[in-house]
Structure formats: C-alpha cells, structure tokens
Design an enzyme around this catalytic site. Structure first.
Site, PDB file in Angstrom:
ATOM      1  N   CYS A 115       0.779  -1.256   0.000  1.00  0.00           N
ATOM      2  CA  CYS A 115       0.000   0.000   0.000  1.00  0.00           C
ATOM      3  C   CYS A 115       0.805   1.298   0.000  1.00  0.00           C
ATOM      4  CB  CYS A 115      -0.972   0.054   1.191  1.00  0.00           C
ATOM      5  SG  CYS A 115      -2.390  -1.021   1.050  1.00  0.00           S
ATOM      6  N   ASP A 116       2.111   1.276   0.137  1.00  0.00           N
ATOM      7  CA  ASP A 116       2.807   2.565   0.218  1.00  0.00           C
ATOM      8  C   ASP A 116       4.189   2.504  -0.428  1.00  0.00           C
ATOM      9  OD1 ASP A 116       3.042   5.228   0.816  1.00  0.00           O
ATOM     10  OD2 ASP A 116       3.647   4.929   2.893  1.00  0.00           O
ATOM     11  N   GLN A 117       4.208   2.163  -1.707  1.00  0.00           N
ATOM     12  CA  GLN A 117       5.485   2.130  -2.418  1.00  0.00           C
ATOM     13  C   GLN A 117       5.892   3.534  -2.852  1.00  0.00           C
ATOM     14  OE1 GLN A 117       6.567  -1.301  -5.107  1.00  0.00           O
ATOM     15  NE2 GLN A 117       4.346  -1.484  -5.067  1.00  0.00           N
TER      16      GLN A 117
ATOM     17  N   ASN B  77      10.620   4.657   0.988  1.00  0.00           N
ATOM     18  CA  ASN B  77      10.308   3.439   1.737  1.00  0.00           C
ATOM     19  C   ASN B  77      11.141   2.236   1.276  1.00  0.00           C
ATOM     20  OD1 ASN B  77       8.480   4.597   3.434  1.00  0.00           O
ATOM     21  ND2 ASN B  77       6.661   3.895   2.339  1.00  0.00           N
TER      22      ASN B  77
END
Length: 318
Positions: free
Chosen positions: A139-141, A145
C-alpha cells in the site's frame, strides 16, 4: 599517482586544505572546480584522518578506489559532476561516520545495479502477495520506503498502512491513501485496494528508476507513464536517464534494447485497469530476458540467474 590529480592536490597547500591543531593532520580537502582529470589516486586512502573531501565538478573518471574505505573518519564526500563508472566499492561500508555523499551528475550507477534493486523489491512484493499464509497489500510504495543496506540490497520498510486480506477476499476499501503519484487510480478514486494496487505503484517506481523523472513533475494531462509510452520503442534515448547511456557507447543499441524491455514491464504493471495489470510472479519471470541481455553486454561475471531465485524473497523485507 595520477599526475593531473596529484599536481592539483599539491597546489592546494594553503587554499582548500584544513588541518587539525594536533599533529597538523589533514582534516578537510576541497579540490572542487579545479578541472582535474584522470583517476583518483589510491593514495587518498592514506588520508585516514580526513573528515571532509570535495572532488566535485572536475573531469575525473574510472572507478572510486577501494582505498576510500580506509578513510574511516570521513563525514562528507562530494563526488558530483564527474565521470565515474561502476558501483560503489563494498569497502565503503566501513565508513560508519559518513553522513553526506553526493554522486549527482555522475555515471556511477549502471543499468544492472538499478535493475538489481528493483528485482529485490519485486521479489519482496511477490512474497507478500503469494508467499504468505494470507496475502499482504503493501500500500505505500515510494522511493523513501525502499532502504538499501551496505551491500546495496533493497528492503521494504514502513508497513504502517499495509492491509491483510482474509481468506477468499481479493480487495477491500480504505480511507487511508497512498502517496500521490504512485497510487493506483481505483485506490485514489474509490479507496479500493488489492494486490494490483501494489503492482501499479511498482510500475511507476520502475519507470522513475530508469528515467530519473518523478511521477508528479509533469503538467496538465501528461503523466510519467504516458510520456514513456509515447517514446517506445523507437525513441528510448529520449526518456532514459542520461547517466545510464551515452551516444558514444559502443554497446548503445544493446543497452537501449534492455531499457526498452524494462520499460515494457513497467507499463504492463501500471495499466489503468487492474484486470490488465500483470502480477508479481510474472514480473519476476519477465526480468530474465533483460538480465541475460545485460550479462552478454558487460556483466558476465557479476550476476547470474540467482538474481531472480526464491532465496531473495524473505530477505528483502524489513
């Protein structure tokens, strides 16, 4: 020692050199903008008390010496705007005090190194989607990160908004949004998330990695993936990061063919419709062709088929 670089260093006995008060050891060396040419002498590794080294904006080339790993007090290293090639030497992992390094506008990173990082990421995502007891949506590429360790192995980090799919569940709704530019259309518009959202984000990151263009820097209706798709396959040179290929490269066409195949994988990942997107298992298989093409270009002894083998999956998740 290289005569050009050495002569430049000797001429800076006063200006650009800072010594410590004890034993007059050199602490800071600024040789930027001095039109220095040639390779960095290995003798720089003898300056073990050096805290700051600036060789930026010269015309230095070749590889960064392994001897840099001996400068263990180094805090700041500026190598910008030179013509270095190859990878950072593994010996630089010893520089535990290093807080700032500038490699911008150099050719230090090569295609294989960037591809290796993106393969690490896709293997981690493949494990989350297909190797866990229950599928995990990351969900948060985004670049911040993806963490690199001392061996330049990529690791996923920050699972704060990740989702777990229960049995027989293929998607879910959420009000928590991913970073703009990397978020899939159905996620942004309806809050609908699935593993295909991760596939979309990965495709955008893959395009960014090989074009060095951020997805949110385009104006109007033009987007990163459209800009790339308009240039494939004939005009790859117009979109690829200039640090990766040069018009005078003897293997230019081979490298452009490799980059074009990587771009095609990326575009397959970030199709507008989730149903048309590939999955991470297929992406891992798609990398075999560009990897072996690159092996034939210049990296025969450095990489092998093990880059896409199963042992990478678990290792690349923080």
């Amino acid at each position: 020692m290289n005569a050009d670089v050495t002569e430049g260093a000797r001429s800076q006995t006063r200006e650009g050199v800072t010594c410590g008060s004890c034993h007059q050891r050199v602490k800071s060396l600024n040789l930027s903008n001095m039109t220095l040419t040639g390779r960095i002498p290995r003798d720089f590794g003898n300056l073990t008390f050096l805290v700051s080294l600036d060789l930026g904006s010269n015309n230095l080339h070749g590889r960064i010496p392994r001897d840099f790993g001996s400068i263990t007090f180094l805090v700041s290293l500026d190598l910008r705007s030179n013509n270095f090639h190859g990878n950072l030497p593994q010996e630089m992992a010893r520089l535990r005090r290093l807080k700032f390094i500038d490699l911008s506008s150099t050719t230090l990173e090569d295609i294989m190194q960037r591809l290796s990082i993106m393969i690490d990421e896709v293997c981690a995502l493949e494990y989350l989607h297909h190797g866990c007891l229950l599928p995990v949506i990351y969900c948060d590429q985004k670049p911040s990160n993806i963490l690199l360790d001392a061996d330049m192995v990529a690791h996923l980090s920050d699972f704060g908004i990740s989702k777990l799919l229960v049995e027989d569940e293929h998607h879910l709704y959420t009000k928590t949004l991913e970073t703009l530019g990397y978020i899939a259309p159905e996620y942004a518009l309806d809050g609908l998330v699935s593993i295909k959202c991760d596939v979309y984000s990965y495709g955008i990151m893959l395009l960014e990695t090989f074009t060095r263009r951020k997805p949110n820097e385009f104006e109007g209706d033009l987007r990163l993936k459209q800009w790339v798709s308009y240039s494939l396959p004939e005009a790859v040179m117009d979109v690829v990061d200039a640090n990766l290929v040069t018009p005078t490269d003897k293997r230019l066409q081979k490298k452009l063919d490799v980059v074009a195949s990587i771009m095609k994988v990326a575009l397959d990942c970030c199709a507008e419709s989730p149903a048309r997107r590939t999955n991470m298992k297929d992406v891992v298989g798609c990398y075999r062709k560009p990897i072996f093409n690159l092996l034939n270009v210049e990296h025969q002894s450095m990489f092998s088929e093990s880059l896409v083998s199963n042992h990478l999956y678990v290792a690349n998740i923080c």
